[in-house]
Design an enzyme around this catalytic site. Sequence first.
Site, PDB file in Angstrom:
ATOM      1  N   THR A   1      46.333  15.136 -27.711  1.00  0.00           N
ATOM      2  CA  THR A   1      45.327  14.213 -28.246  1.00  0.00           C
ATOM      3  C   THR A   1      45.724  12.753 -28.016  1.00  0.00           C
ATOM      4  O   THR A   1      44.941  11.956 -27.493  1.00  0.00           O
ATOM      5  CB  THR A   1      45.140  14.454 -29.755  1.00  0.00           C
ATOM      6  OG1 THR A   1      44.764  15.820 -29.958  1.00  0.00           O
ATOM      7  CG2 THR A   1      44.081  13.540 -30.332  1.00  0.00           C
TER       8      THR A   1
ATOM      9  N   SER B   1      51.311   6.179 -38.199  1.00  0.00           N
ATOM     10  CA  SER B   1      50.211   7.147 -38.084  1.00  0.00           C
ATOM     11  C   SER B   1      48.852   6.456 -38.027  1.00  0.00           C
ATOM     12  O   SER B   1      48.729   5.258 -38.281  1.00  0.00           O
ATOM     13  CB  SER B   1      50.244   8.089 -39.288  1.00  0.00           C
ATOM     14  OG  SER B   1      49.757   7.397 -40.423  1.00  0.00           O
ATOM     15  N   CYS B   2      47.849   7.253 -37.731  1.00  0.00           N
ATOM     16  CA  CYS B   2      46.475   6.725 -37.672  1.00  0.00           C
ATOM     17  C   CYS B   2      46.066   6.117 -39.004  1.00  0.00           C
ATOM     18  O   CYS B   2      45.470   5.027 -39.051  1.00  0.00           O
ATOM     19  CB  CYS B   2      45.515   7.840 -37.269  1.00  0.00           C
ATOM     20  SG  CYS B   2      45.848   9.420 -38.091  1.00  0.00           S
ATOM     21  N   ASN B   3      46.376   6.791 -40.121  1.00  0.00           N
ATOM     22  CA  ASN B   3      45.998   6.251 -41.432  1.00  0.00           C
ATOM     23  C   ASN B   3      46.759   4.966 -41.742  1.00  0.00           C
ATOM     24  O   ASN B   3      46.179   3.991 -42.234  1.00  0.00           O
ATOM     25  CB  ASN B   3      46.278   7.292 -42.531  1.00  0.00           C
ATOM     26  CG  ASN B   3      45.203   8.361 -42.576  1.00  0.00           C
ATOM     27  OD1 ASN B   3      44.021   8.060 -42.691  1.00  0.00           O
ATOM     28  ND2 ASN B   3      45.607   9.618 -42.462  1.00  0.00           N
TER      29      ASN B   3
ATOM     30  N   ARG C   1      40.477  14.011 -42.081  1.00  0.00           N
ATOM     31  CA  ARG C   1      39.886  15.115 -41.312  1.00  0.00           C
ATOM     32  C   ARG C   1      40.872  16.286 -41.290  1.00  0.00           C
ATOM     33  O   ARG C   1      42.080  16.099 -41.265  1.00  0.00           O
ATOM     34  CB  ARG C   1      39.526  14.646 -39.894  1.00  0.00           C
ATOM     35  CG  ARG C   1      40.707  14.130 -39.052  1.00  0.00           C
ATOM     36  CD  ARG C   1      41.391  15.251 -38.305  1.00  0.00           C
ATOM     37  NE  ARG C   1      42.490  14.837 -37.463  1.00  0.00           N
ATOM     38  CZ  ARG C   1      43.773  14.888 -37.814  1.00  0.00           C
ATOM     39  NH1 ARG C   1      44.120  15.282 -39.024  1.00  0.00           N
ATOM     40  NH2 ARG C   1      44.712  14.540 -36.961  1.00  0.00           N
TER      41      ARG C   1
ATOM     42  N   HIS D   1      51.490   8.479 -47.987  1.00  0.00           N
ATOM     43  CA  HIS D   1      50.951   7.447 -47.097  1.00  0.00           C
ATOM     44  C   HIS D   1      51.374   6.041 -47.528  1.00  0.00           C
ATOM     45  O   HIS D   1      51.609   5.176 -46.680  1.00  0.00           O
ATOM     46  CB  HIS D   1      49.425   7.545 -47.038  1.00  0.00           C
ATOM     47  CG  HIS D   1      48.958   8.893 -46.578  1.00  0.00           C
ATOM     48  ND1 HIS D   1      48.634   9.905 -47.451  1.00  0.00           N
ATOM     49  CD2 HIS D   1      48.816   9.404 -45.330  1.00  0.00           C
ATOM     50  CE1 HIS D   1      48.286  10.981 -46.761  1.00  0.00           C
ATOM     51  NE2 HIS D   1      48.387  10.697 -45.475  1.00  0.00           N
ATOM     52  N   GLY D   2      51.429   5.823 -48.849  1.00  0.00           N
ATOM     53  CA  GLY D   2      51.844   4.497 -49.334  1.00  0.00           C
ATOM     54  C   GLY D   2      53.220   4.109 -48.816  1.00  0.00           C
ATOM     55  O   GLY D   2      53.395   3.036 -48.217  1.00  0.00           O
TER      56      GLY D   2
ATOM     57  N   HIS E   1      38.818   9.905 -40.274  1.00  0.00           N
ATOM     58  CA  HIS E   1      39.250   9.775 -41.665  1.00  0.00           C
ATOM     59  C   HIS E   1      38.347   8.747 -42.348  1.00  0.00           C
ATOM     60  O   HIS E   1      37.842   7.821 -41.688  1.00  0.00           O
ATOM     61  CB  HIS E   1      40.672   9.226 -41.766  1.00  0.00           C
ATOM     62  CG  HIS E   1      41.724  10.036 -41.073  1.00  0.00           C
ATOM     63  ND1 HIS E   1      41.982  11.352 -41.366  1.00  0.00           N
ATOM     64  CD2 HIS E   1      42.621   9.692 -40.107  1.00  0.00           C
ATOM     65  CE1 HIS E   1      42.985  11.788 -40.619  1.00  0.00           C
ATOM     66  NE2 HIS E   1      43.387  10.796 -39.841  1.00  0.00           N
TER      67      HIS E   1
ATOM     68  N   GLN F   1      40.967   9.032 -35.846  1.00  0.00           N
ATOM     69  CA  GLN F   1      42.378   9.429 -35.800  1.00  0.00           C
ATOM     70  C   GLN F   1      42.897   9.629 -34.390  1.00  0.00           C
ATOM     71  O   GLN F   1      44.075   9.452 -34.120  1.00  0.00           O
ATOM     72  CB  GLN F   1      42.578  10.707 -36.635  1.00  0.00           C
ATOM     73  CG  GLN F   1      42.109  12.010 -35.985  1.00  0.00           C
ATOM     74  CD  GLN F   1      40.600  12.225 -36.046  1.00  0.00           C
ATOM     75  OE1 GLN F   1      39.887  11.443 -36.655  1.00  0.00           O
ATOM     76  NE2 GLN F   1      40.121  13.293 -35.422  1.00  0.00           N
TER      77      GLN F   1
HETATM   78  N1  LIG Z   1      46.072  13.732 -33.435  1.00  0.00           N
HETATM   79  C1  LIG Z   1      46.002  12.723 -34.226  1.00  0.00           C
HETATM   80  O1  LIG Z   1      45.007  12.530 -34.904  1.00  0.00           O
HETATM   81  C2  LIG Z   1      47.130  11.735 -34.304  1.00  0.00           C
HETATM   82  C3  LIG Z   1      46.861  10.450 -34.754  1.00  0.00           C
HETATM   83  C4  LIG Z   1      47.884   9.515 -34.805  1.00  0.00           C
HETATM   84  C5  LIG Z   1      49.174   9.896 -34.477  1.00  0.00           C
HETATM   85  N2  LIG Z   1      49.410  11.181 -34.070  1.00  0.00           N
HETATM   86  C6  LIG Z   1      50.781  11.545 -33.759  1.00  0.00           C
HETATM   87  O2  LIG Z   1      50.955  11.699 -32.353  1.00  0.00           O
HETATM   88  C7  LIG Z   1      51.930  12.705 -32.096  1.00  0.00           C
HETATM   89  C8  LIG Z   1      51.313  13.728 -31.184  1.00  0.00           C
HETATM   90  O3  LIG Z   1      50.195  14.299 -31.841  1.00  0.00           O
HETATM   91  P1  LIG Z   1      49.002  14.947 -31.022  1.00  0.00           P
HETATM   92  O4  LIG Z   1      47.924  15.202 -32.015  1.00  0.00           O
HETATM   93  O5  LIG Z   1      48.705  14.169 -29.807  1.00  0.00           O
HETATM   94  O6  LIG Z   1      49.655  16.340 -30.606  1.00  0.00           O
HETATM   95  P2  LIG Z   1      49.046  17.458 -29.641  1.00  0.00           P
HETATM   96  O7  LIG Z   1      47.607  17.206 -29.386  1.00  0.00           O
HETATM   97  O8  LIG Z   1      49.466  18.747 -30.188  1.00  0.00           O
HETATM   98  O9  LIG Z   1      49.799  17.191 -28.243  1.00  0.00           O
HETATM   99  C9  LIG Z   1      51.174  17.391 -28.119  1.00  0.00           C
HETATM  100  C10 LIG Z   1      51.539  17.375 -26.654  1.00  0.00           C
HETATM  101  O10 LIG Z   1      52.947  17.489 -26.551  1.00  0.00           O
HETATM  102  C11 LIG Z   1      53.249  18.516 -25.594  1.00  0.00           C
HETATM  103  N3  LIG Z   1      54.551  19.068 -25.956  1.00  0.00           N
HETATM  104  C12 LIG Z   1      54.876  19.923 -26.935  1.00  0.00           C
HETATM  105  N4  LIG Z   1      56.199  20.121 -26.957  1.00  0.00           N
HETATM  106  C13 LIG Z   1      56.714  19.386 -25.943  1.00  0.00           C
HETATM  107  C14 LIG Z   1      58.010  19.184 -25.418  1.00  0.00           C
HETATM  108  N5  LIG Z   1      59.073  19.783 -25.961  1.00  0.00           N
HETATM  109  N6  LIG Z   1      58.156  18.344 -24.364  1.00  0.00           N
HETATM  110  C15 LIG Z   1      57.087  17.738 -23.783  1.00  0.00           C
HETATM  111  N7  LIG Z   1      55.835  17.921 -24.239  1.00  0.00           N
HETATM  112  C16 LIG Z   1      55.656  18.720 -25.296  1.00  0.00           C
HETATM  113  C17 LIG Z   1      52.103  19.488 -25.700  1.00  0.00           C
HETATM  114  O11 LIG Z   1      52.002  20.222 -24.515  1.00  0.00           O
HETATM  115  P3  LIG Z   1      51.337  21.668 -24.498  1.00  0.00           P
HETATM  116  O12 LIG Z   1      49.959  21.521 -25.082  1.00  0.00           O
HETATM  117  O13 LIG Z   1      51.328  22.027 -23.057  1.00  0.00           O
HETATM  118  O14 LIG Z   1      52.222  22.536 -25.346  1.00  0.00           O
HETATM  119  C18 LIG Z   1      50.938  18.516 -25.842  1.00  0.00           C
HETATM  120  O15 LIG Z   1      50.572  18.016 -24.591  1.00  0.00           O
HETATM  121  C19 LIG Z   1      52.368  13.233 -33.476  1.00  0.00           C
HETATM  122  O16 LIG Z   1      53.492  12.498 -33.908  1.00  0.00           O
HETATM  123  C20 LIG Z   1      51.186  12.883 -34.344  1.00  0.00           C
HETATM  124  O17 LIG Z   1      51.492  12.731 -35.707  1.00  0.00           O
HETATM  125  C21 LIG Z   1      48.419  12.108 -33.954  1.00  0.00           C
END
Ligand SMILES: NC(=O)c1ccc[n+]([C@@H]2O[C@H](COP(=O)([O-])OP(=O)(O)OC[C@H]3O[C@@H](n4cnc5c(N)ncnc54)[C@H](OP(=O)(O)O)[C@@H]3O)[C@@H](O)[C@H]2O)c1
Length: 355
Positions: free
Chosen positions: A11, A139-141, A168, A194-195, A220, A301
């Site tokens: 994502t 984080s996004c929030n 969400r 979150h705080g 969110h 997010q």
């Molecule tokens: N999604 C949100 O709303 C959001 C918002 C803000 C911040 N974040 C933060 O951003 C970070 C990533 O979240 P995300 O939602 O983007 O996660 P995600 O959609 O699950 O994507 C994770 C990616 O990492 C890859 N991956 C998993 N293990 C790996 C490894 N050992 N080495 C290299 N690549 C690996 C996965 O590949 P495969 O799919 O091929 O396994 C996938 O491409 C987290 O810290 C999250 O808290 C997320």
Amino acid sequence: MLSVGVNGYGTIGKRVADAVRAQPDMVVQGVGKTSPGHVADNALAAGYSLYAPSDDEKASFEGAGTDVAGTVEDLVAESDVIVDATPGGVGEQNRTLYEQLETPAVFQGAEAPAVAETSFNARANYDEARDASYVRVVSCNTTGLSRLLAPLKETYGIETVRATLIRRGGDPDQPSRGPINDILPDPITVPSHHGPDVQTIFPSLSIDTMGVTVPATLMHLHGVNVTLESTADVDAVRDLLAKESRIFVVPESARIEGCGALREFARDSGRPRGDIWENCVWGESISVEGDEFYCFQAIHQEADVVPENVDALRAMFDLKDAAESIATTDERLGLSLRQRSRDSERVLTGRACDD
Ligand SMILES: NC(=O)c1ccc[n+]([C@@H]2O[C@H](COP(=O)([O-])OP(=O)(O)OC[C@H]3O[C@@H](n4cnc5c(N)ncnc54)[C@H](OP(=O)(O)O)[C@@H]3O)[C@@H](O)[C@H]2O)c1
């Protein structure tokens, strides 16, 4: 040109890669991911080289007929800096590899703050990431709250913040996430975590947050109450927020009544993936009673942390100051919803006529 490896192409990673590629001073060296499939195919179609974490995973890509340029270790060695967008906890494990190869890295919000030298929000504490080797984009929030609180704090001072975060349940591509037909106090304990995360950006801020999770993938929604240190005029506060490039004050005339309409608006405005990089603060919700400020804001997010990652890279390599970096990022991404809102009123009106 700064050569950026994006380790984790989900994502956040896929959006950060596209945002980096849009900048005049950085290029994408390649992207890391564990498994083949449509996301990997689209990465290749977009022109990104793929890297797999291990030789076994590399073989799995090759078995699926997907071209792989090398291992993540190769990507780290070839890049000036890594944006780690792997799932929470994996980034912390990856830090050892980054340190071994002396490659700086940007981590994401699910990692513990201790993974990096500083937590980061471009509007609030850009300079703290200058010359740092390891930075965590919150984080996004937390990003959404920091952008809202920074101008209020600078202009009026903040005595205390109370925010309810209606979160969400999952992203659109996460069928395993819930709840389904439920509304969860999440966490049940008050205040929520979150705080303290916002305090990684504003260390002495008094803030209490409560979390709720709902069965939605759109955005969110935050209900925010800030007790200011001085009284404020509601129009002045609205103008203050409207001047922020990463806050979109949703005009009443746009007739956007919820998160679904906001996302549709973004799609109609031609935003890639329908992304909204800005906080969306409903103008009608901005209320001031003496020194008490209230508003509702929606946070996409999947998108709001994306420009922050770009700015974190510039801060770490001292490429620009905060204002210059934010302006460059915004211009290259096309953060112009306010402009577009005037256009879209016409579009919306036109559609109503067509109906
Ligand atoms: N999604 C949100 O709303 C959001 C918002 C803000 C911040 N974040 C933060 O951003 C970070 C990533 O979240 P995300 O939602 O983007 O996660 P995600 O959609 O699950 O994507 C994770 C990616 O990492 C890859 N991956 C998993 N293990 C790996 C490894 N050992 N080495 C290299 N690549 C690996 C996965 O590949 P495969 O799919 O091929 O396994 C996938 O491409 C987290 O810290 C999250 O808290 C997320």
